[in-house]
Structure formats: structure tokens, C-alpha cells
Design an enzyme around this catalytic site. Structure first.
Site, PDB file in Angstrom:
ATOM      1  N   ASP A 119      86.158 105.964  -5.533  1.00 31.77           N
ATOM      2  CA  ASP A 119      86.075 104.736  -6.316  1.00 31.77           C
ATOM      3  C   ASP A 119      85.063 103.787  -5.670  1.00 31.77           C
ATOM      4  OD1 ASP A 119      86.648 103.004  -8.347  1.00 31.77           O
ATOM      5  OD2 ASP A 119      88.563 102.323  -7.527  1.00 31.77           O
ATOM      6  N   ARG A 227      94.544  98.662 -18.272  1.00 30.61           N
ATOM      7  CA  ARG A 227      95.227  98.240 -17.047  1.00 30.61           C
ATOM      8  C   ARG A 227      95.865  96.868 -17.225  1.00 30.61           C
ATOM      9  NH1 ARG A 227      91.530  98.139 -11.982  1.00 30.61           N
ATOM     10  NH2 ARG A 227      91.818 100.402 -12.128  1.00 30.61           N
TER      11      ARG A 227
END
Length: 338
Positions: A119, A227
Site C-alpha cells: 500500500d 470505506r
């Protein structure tokens, strides 16, 4: 010698986490397969083809790079890839890999065809990034042992693996690294209809009854991001449990949003401070990004990458060569807040 060095590095810094051994909370709302993933159809279509090809060839999948705003499913897709391939997923972040030994520790402990997810890959240091070049192309790592005249170069064979990178800032990634990915895929913000489907499905997983008005209210405040939808949904779940509410509607969702200092359209306090700042200084003209960041006590990167895109998407502010300005719609909206 080299193996001992790698094992020591792994034990000391633990620069990765094996997602197959952690994050198994029963309340995990992430999709577990391609069929469970909602939205991003064009991206999923390409990923499925690559994964199916790898399975037919009984080989590792080609390297993939995902980019887009946070919270759109980059990590979830990585997990799905490893699940579909029946291999382990190892995850880390760009800033966690501080030296070549960190990369060596991870890759040498992987098995054939495993998936490594990095990430914020744009935050890799140059010396760490360079070691990935040969790892991605030739599945070897070149390490320099020692310093000065006695330094020796050693080549370490590693298992054939799949690197999945994720970034919110594609332009910050160097061309040599970007070009080594077999596919570079953009994840887009979600439409409300997709968010509503995600919210409805996840509310069932949480054992929460949310009617259509409640689902829509959560979607409206989610900034096009699953999210955020899931975070709001969990807070609504908490509130409903404490208050003894059996069926969640829009009214209850709006109560929760107010307690979270989030507007019905998803604006937080920083968004509102930016609008107020531009409104108060409208007669003076555009305001520079650094000045805005300083005034709202946020970093330039936070304002530019998280708040500004959403306000532009709503049509409330615009970028100019002199700075940021409120649009006519933004002026009207800011006026309604006074």
C-alpha cells in the site's frame, strides 16, 4: 549468512503482516470473492482475466498496480486475488520498507505464486524501489554485503510472486517501477446505487435492519467511498444497539451523522472550514493551497488529496492558476451556512 541476516531482519522489524493469519474478525465487511465485490466492473473484468489465465497456466499472476482515492477497494481486490489463486497474501506499506533488507526478508519468506500487497507504494525509498526491479522481472534480489573494498554483491533467488501495488498518487510513482506492472488500473468513486447495494448487504452481515431511506441516507454521506459507508454503518449499528432501535431509518442515520459532525452530503468540519474561508475572502480573490492548509490546520497533502477533490466534485470550488475560488454554487452554499 545471508539467510541468517534476512531472518534477523524479519524478526526485528516485522515489515509485513500475513493477512491469512490475521484480520479474521467476524464483523469483517470486505468481500471475499469476485462475485461478492460490488462496483468497479471494468477493473474487475481485467483482473479476473489475468487471474484465470494464471490458474490455467498454473503460474503466478502478473504484477498489478491500482490507483485511486482511499477506500475504494484496492486492498479488498488484493485479498480476492490471493483467495482466487489459493495462495498466501502478505501486506505491507511503502513507508514501512526502509531498507533493501526489509524487501529481502519478505520475499525470501514467501512461497511460489504468493501475493505481496504494498500500500502507498509511491512512498518507497529509492534504494528499496531499485531492489524491486530485478525481483519483479527476474525473481532475484541483488544484495551488497559489507562496505568499502570488502563489499560483496550476492544474488538471491526468490519464489515467483505477484506484486500488487496501491497508490493514491500515481504521478509520484517513478516510471521504471510503474512500467514493470503488467496492468495499471484506476478505481473510480462509486455511484450511489452501488453504495446502496453495499450498505444493504453489509447491514445484513452486521445483523442490522436498515430500511431504504436509511440506506440512502448513509450512501448520500459516503463521498462515493465504500470505506466511509462501512464506517458510518458501524456507527449507526452502535447507536441503534444502545438506543434499542430495531429498524434504522433516515432520521436515525441523520442523528448519528450530526453526532459525528458530518453533513447529510458527507462534508466534515474541515470541508466546511475551507468553504467558510473561501467565502470570507471571496472579495480578495483566489487563495493559495498552502494558505488554505495553514488556515484549517491540515497538511497541504490532506487538503489537496482528500478535501479538495470532493468539494470540486460537488461543484463548490474551482482551481485556478492563482489559487482556489468558490463557484457560484459554492457561494450560495456557503451563504446558506451562515
Amino acid at each position: 549468512m545471508i539467510e541468517e541476516s534476512i531472518q534477523t531482519q524479519e524478526t526485528k522489524n516485522k515489515p509485513f503482516v500475513d493477512l491469512n493469519e490475521s484480520d479474521k474478525d467476524s464483523s469483517d465487511l470486505r468481500p471475499i470473492g469476485f462475485d461478492d465485490f460490488i462496483g468497479q466492473n471494468k477493473v474487475l473484468e481485467q483482473v479476473k482475466i489475468m487471474v484465470d489465465s494464471a490458474k490455467h497456466r498454473d503460474a503466478h499472476c502478473d504484477h498489478l498496480l491500482f490507483y485511486g482515492f482511499p477506500g475504494l477497494g484496492k486492498t479488498s481486490i488484493s485479498r480476492i486475488i490471493s483467495t482466487e489463486l489459493g495462495v498466501n497474501l502478505h501486506t505491507t506499506s511503502g513507508q514501512a520498507l526502509t531498507k533493501p533488507g526489509d524487501v529481502a526478508a519478505i520475499l525470501s519468506n514467501m512461497t511460489e505464486k504468493d501475493v505481496l500487497f504494498i500500500d502507498e507504494i509511491h512512498r518507497l525509498r529509492p534504494n528499496v524501489e531499485e531492489i524491486l526491479y530485478t525481483a519483479m522481472e527476474d525473481f532475484v534480489i541483488d544484495l551488497v554485503m559489507g562496505k568499502g573494498p570488502s563489499a560483496k554483491s550476492m544474488r538471491l533467488d526468490i519464489p515467483k510472486f505477484t506484486l500488487v501495488g496501491a497508490t493514491t498518487l500515481l504521478d509520484k510513482l517513478s516510471s521504471p517501477l510503474r512500467d514493470r506492472f503488467g496492468a495499471v488500473l484506476k478505481l473510480n468513486l462509486y455511484k450511489n446505487e452501488n453504495l446502496c447495494e453495499i450498505i444493504a448487504n453489509n447491514s445484513e452481515k452486521l445483523g442490522l435492519k436498515v430500511n431504504k431511506s436509511g440506506v440512502k441516507a448513509i450512501a448520500d454521506a459516503s463521498r462515493g467511498t465504500p470505506r466511509i459507508s462501512n464506517n458510518i454503518l458501524k456507527r449507526v449499528r452502535d447507536y441503534a444497539l444502545v438506543k434499542g432501535v430495531d429498524n434504522v431509518d433516515a432520521k436515525l442515520v441523520l442523528e448519528v451523522l450530526e453526532k459525528l459532525s458530518i453533513s447529510p452530503i458527507g462534508m466534515d468540519q474541515t470541508d466546511l472550514r475551507i468553504l467558510n474561508l473561501l467565502s470570507e475572502n471571496a472579495e480578495r480573490g483566489a487563495i493559495g493551497l498552502k494558505s488554505i492548509a495553514a488556515a484549517v490546520h491540515e497538511s497541504v497533502e490532506t487538503v489537496e488529496n482528500l478535501h479538495e477533490p470532493y468539494l470540486i466534485r460537488l461543484g463548490l470550488i474551482q482551481r485556478t492558476h492563482r489559487g482556489r475560488l468558490l463557484t457560484p454554487k459554492g457561494l450560495k452554499f456557503a451563504g446558506s451556512l451562515e
